[in-house]
Scaffold this motif. Structure first.
Motif, PDB file in Angstrom:
ATOM      1  N   ARG A  83      48.774  35.366  32.556  1.00 48.38           N
ATOM      2  CA  ARG A  83      48.073  34.350  31.770  1.00 48.38           C
ATOM      3  C   ARG A  83      48.185  32.985  32.447  1.00 48.38           C
ATOM      4  O   ARG A  83      47.205  32.253  32.580  1.00 48.38           O
ATOM      5  CB  ARG A  83      48.677  34.262  30.367  1.00 48.38           C
ATOM      6  CG  ARG A  83      48.400  35.431  29.454  1.00 48.38           C
ATOM      7  CD  ARG A  83      49.213  35.277  28.163  1.00 48.38           C
ATOM      8  NE  ARG A  83      49.112  36.441  27.311  1.00 48.38           N
ATOM      9  CZ  ARG A  83      48.199  36.616  26.367  1.00 48.38           C
ATOM     10  NH1 ARG A  83      47.295  35.679  26.176  1.00 48.38           N
ATOM     11  NH2 ARG A  83      48.174  37.699  25.627  1.00 48.38           N
ATOM     12  N   ARG A  84      49.404  32.649  32.841  1.00 51.81           N
ATOM     13  CA  ARG A  84      49.637  31.341  33.463  1.00 51.81           C
ATOM     14  C   ARG A  84      48.938  31.242  34.822  1.00 51.81           C
ATOM     15  O   ARG A  84      48.412  30.185  35.188  1.00 51.81           O
ATOM     16  CB  ARG A  84      51.134  31.096  33.623  1.00 51.81           C
ATOM     17  CG  ARG A  84      51.841  30.854  32.293  1.00 51.81           C
ATOM     18  CD  ARG A  84      53.350  30.660  32.503  1.00 51.81           C
ATOM     19  NE  ARG A  84      53.990  30.151  31.299  1.00 51.81           N
ATOM     20  CZ  ARG A  84      54.392  30.902  30.283  1.00 51.81           C
ATOM     21  NH1 ARG A  84      54.177  32.219  30.327  1.00 51.81           N
ATOM     22  NH2 ARG A  84      54.969  30.377  29.229  1.00 51.81           N
ATOM     23  N   ASP A  87      45.333  30.609  34.303  1.00 48.44           N
ATOM     24  CA  ASP A  87      45.133  29.244  33.815  1.00 48.44           C
ATOM     25  C   ASP A  87      45.242  28.233  34.952  1.00 48.44           C
ATOM     26  O   ASP A  87      44.373  27.373  35.131  1.00 48.44           O
ATOM     27  CB  ASP A  87      46.162  28.942  32.721  1.00 48.44           C
ATOM     28  CG  ASP A  87      45.995  27.547  32.130  1.00 48.44           C
ATOM     29  OD1 ASP A  87      44.869  27.000  32.190  1.00 48.44           O
ATOM     30  OD2 ASP A  87      46.978  26.994  31.612  1.00 48.44           O
ATOM     31  N   HIS A  88      46.287  28.338  35.764  1.00 50.37           N
ATOM     32  CA  HIS A  88      46.549  27.331  36.796  1.00 50.37           C
ATOM     33  C   HIS A  88      45.636  27.460  38.016  1.00 50.37           C
ATOM     34  O   HIS A  88      45.231  26.452  38.606  1.00 50.37           O
ATOM     35  CB  HIS A  88      48.012  27.395  37.232  1.00 50.37           C
ATOM     36  CG  HIS A  88      48.984  26.983  36.169  1.00 50.37           C
ATOM     37  ND1 HIS A  88      48.855  25.813  35.461  1.00 50.37           N
ATOM     38  CD2 HIS A  88      50.092  27.595  35.674  1.00 50.37           C
ATOM     39  CE1 HIS A  88      49.843  25.707  34.585  1.00 50.37           C
ATOM     40  NE2 HIS A  88      50.605  26.783  34.691  1.00 50.37           N
ATOM     41  N   ASP A  91      41.539  28.326  36.280  1.00 52.52           N
ATOM     42  CA  ASP A  91      41.102  27.488  35.165  1.00 52.52           C
ATOM     43  C   ASP A  91      40.501  28.342  34.061  1.00 52.52           C
ATOM     44  O   ASP A  91      39.503  27.976  33.429  1.00 52.52           O
ATOM     45  CB  ASP A  91      40.092  26.432  35.636  1.00 52.52           C
ATOM     46  CG  ASP A  91      39.923  25.291  34.628  1.00 52.52           C
ATOM     47  OD1 ASP A  91      40.858  25.060  33.855  1.00 52.52           O
ATOM     48  OD2 ASP A  91      38.857  24.652  34.623  1.00 52.52           O
ATOM     49  N   VAL A  92      41.123  29.504  33.826  1.00 53.32           N
ATOM     50  CA  VAL A  92      40.716  30.411  32.761  1.00 53.32           C
ATOM     51  C   VAL A  92      41.818  30.420  31.714  1.00 53.32           C
ATOM     52  O   VAL A  92      42.947  30.835  31.997  1.00 53.32           O
ATOM     53  CB  VAL A  92      40.486  31.848  33.287  1.00 53.32           C
ATOM     54  CG1 VAL A  92      40.231  32.809  32.138  1.00 53.32           C
ATOM     55  CG2 VAL A  92      39.326  31.871  34.267  1.00 53.32           C
ATOM     56  N   GLU A  93      41.503  29.948  30.522  1.00 54.84           N
ATOM     57  CA  GLU A  93      42.495  29.919  29.443  1.00 54.84           C
ATOM     58  C   GLU A  93      42.386  31.212  28.649  1.00 54.84           C
ATOM     59  O   GLU A  93      41.407  31.433  27.922  1.00 54.84           O
ATOM     60  CB  GLU A  93      42.276  28.709  28.538  1.00 54.84           C
ATOM     61  CG  GLU A  93      43.359  28.546  27.482  1.00 54.84           C
ATOM     62  CD  GLU A  93      43.196  27.269  26.677  1.00 54.84           C
ATOM     63  OE1 GLU A  93      43.923  27.111  25.682  1.00 54.84           O
ATOM     64  OE2 GLU A  93      42.329  26.451  27.032  1.00 54.84           O
ATOM     65  N   ASP A  95      43.027  33.692  25.747  1.00 55.65           N
ATOM     66  CA  ASP A  95      43.326  33.543  24.325  1.00 55.65           C
ATOM     67  C   ASP A  95      44.655  34.202  23.961  1.00 55.65           C
ATOM     68  O   ASP A  95      45.104  35.136  24.637  1.00 55.65           O
ATOM     69  CB  ASP A  95      42.229  34.172  23.460  1.00 55.65           C
ATOM     70  CG  ASP A  95      40.926  33.391  23.567  1.00 55.65           C
ATOM     71  OD1 ASP A  95      40.996  32.192  23.902  1.00 55.65           O
ATOM     72  OD2 ASP A  95      39.860  33.975  23.321  1.00 55.65           O
ATOM     73  N   ASP A  98      51.687  33.797  24.731  1.00 55.89           N
ATOM     74  CA  ASP A  98      52.068  34.252  26.071  1.00 55.89           C
ATOM     75  C   ASP A  98      52.768  35.593  26.077  1.00 55.89           C
ATOM     76  O   ASP A  98      53.335  36.009  27.091  1.00 55.89           O
ATOM     77  CB  ASP A  98      52.965  33.200  26.752  1.00 55.89           C
ATOM     78  CG  ASP A  98      54.281  32.988  26.013  1.00 55.89           C
ATOM     79  OD1 ASP A  98      54.492  33.666  24.976  1.00 55.89           O
ATOM     80  OD2 ASP A  98      55.080  32.154  26.462  1.00 55.89           O
ATOM     81  N   GLY A 208      39.685  36.713  36.679  1.00 55.35           N
ATOM     82  CA  GLY A 208      39.944  35.941  35.475  1.00 55.35           C
ATOM     83  C   GLY A 208      39.339  36.596  34.245  1.00 55.35           C
ATOM     84  O   GLY A 208      39.961  36.646  33.172  1.00 55.35           O
ATOM     85  N   ASP A 212      41.408  38.009  30.962  1.00 61.01           N
ATOM     86  CA  ASP A 212      41.074  37.565  29.611  1.00 61.01           C
ATOM     87  C   ASP A 212      40.625  38.729  28.736  1.00 61.01           C
ATOM     88  O   ASP A 212      40.961  38.794  27.551  1.00 61.01           O
ATOM     89  CB  ASP A 212      39.980  36.503  29.667  1.00 61.01           C
ATOM     90  CG  ASP A 212      39.649  35.933  28.300  1.00 61.01           C
ATOM     91  OD1 ASP A 212      40.593  35.516  27.599  1.00 61.01           O
ATOM     92  OD2 ASP A 212      38.475  35.922  27.919  1.00 61.01           O
TER      93      ASP A 212
END
Length: 227
Positions: A83-84, A87-88, A91-93, A95, A98, A208, A212
């Motif tokens: 997940r991290r 994100d880093h 740039d995919v957050e 849902d 964690d 990504g 997700d």
């Protein structure tokens, strides 16, 4: 009156995006993600398959229960890390939370509660699927990267090396022995680099999306079930 040549969908804008890919910082974060996918995929797959095969093999003696449980806890950690990473670097957050689970083994009741929390955590099971897919994804991505950029480097080097003493510069059945052929090869190398970077971006975006879909999708399903 607006200049339609510079609208987002105009041919000029499309060409600018195509040529400008080496100057986009996200391109290099995507490359980093793909390069990490290979060693991480191998490490994840090795640890999880070893833990599961050992634990399931010993399950009849009950000695395998803590091994399987520990493997699922490791899988939750992998899910959290992925997940991290998405994100880093992408740039995919993703849902959901964690995947952190409260671990307590001070008493029989706490041990049973911990086991239930681990076994019912969606990320523990979708994480297992992610581990298998990450292994395949990492191998394919690394192979494609090495192949594309090795061919690109060989083409780009043609103008400098085609007439070097003792060197016969060939591409498959074609021998490059004139300056014109070497320059054409160099130009093809530039084009191949640009295409490869765009393909790299697409493959990274798919990674990504995959993260997700598996981890975020599990969290969304759990939230829908609780609603």
């Amino acid at each position: 009156m607006s200049d339609h040549r510079w609208s987002p969908r105009s041919p000029v804008a499309a060409l600018a995006r195509f040529v400008g890919v080496p100057f986009d910082a996200q391109t290099y974060r995507n490359l980093a993600y793909l390069l990490l996918a290979f060693p991480l995929g191998i490490a994840y797959f090795t640890v999880v398959t070893t833990g599961l095969s050992t634990g399931l093999g010993l399950l009849v003696t009950f000695a395998g229960v803590p091994i399987v449980l520990a493997t699922l806890v490791v899988t939750l950690g992998i899910s959290s890390f992925e997940r991290r990473l998405a994100d880093h670097l992408l740039d995919v957050e993703v849902d959901g939370d964690d995947g952190g689970i409260e671990l307590a083994f001070g008493s029989v009741e706490e041990a049973i509660g911990t086991t239930k929390r681990v076994l019912t955590a969606p990320a523990a099971w979708t994480g297992l699927l992610l581990v298998g897919l990450k292994f395949v994804y990492g191998v394919v991505a690394f192979t494609a990267l090495v192949t594309a950029f090795a061919v690109s480097a060989a083409l780009l080097a043609a103008p400098a090396l085609y007439d070097a003493p003792g060197v016969t510069y060939t591409f498959g059945p074609y021998v490059v022995d004139t300056l014109g052929e070497a320059v054409a090869g160099g130009g093809l190398g530039v084009l191949l680099v640009l295409v490869s970077l765009h393909v790299t971006n697409g493959v990274a975006r798919f990674g990504g999306f995959l993260t997700d879909a598996l981890l975020g999708g599990a969290a969304r399903s759990a939230e829908a079930a609780d609603a």
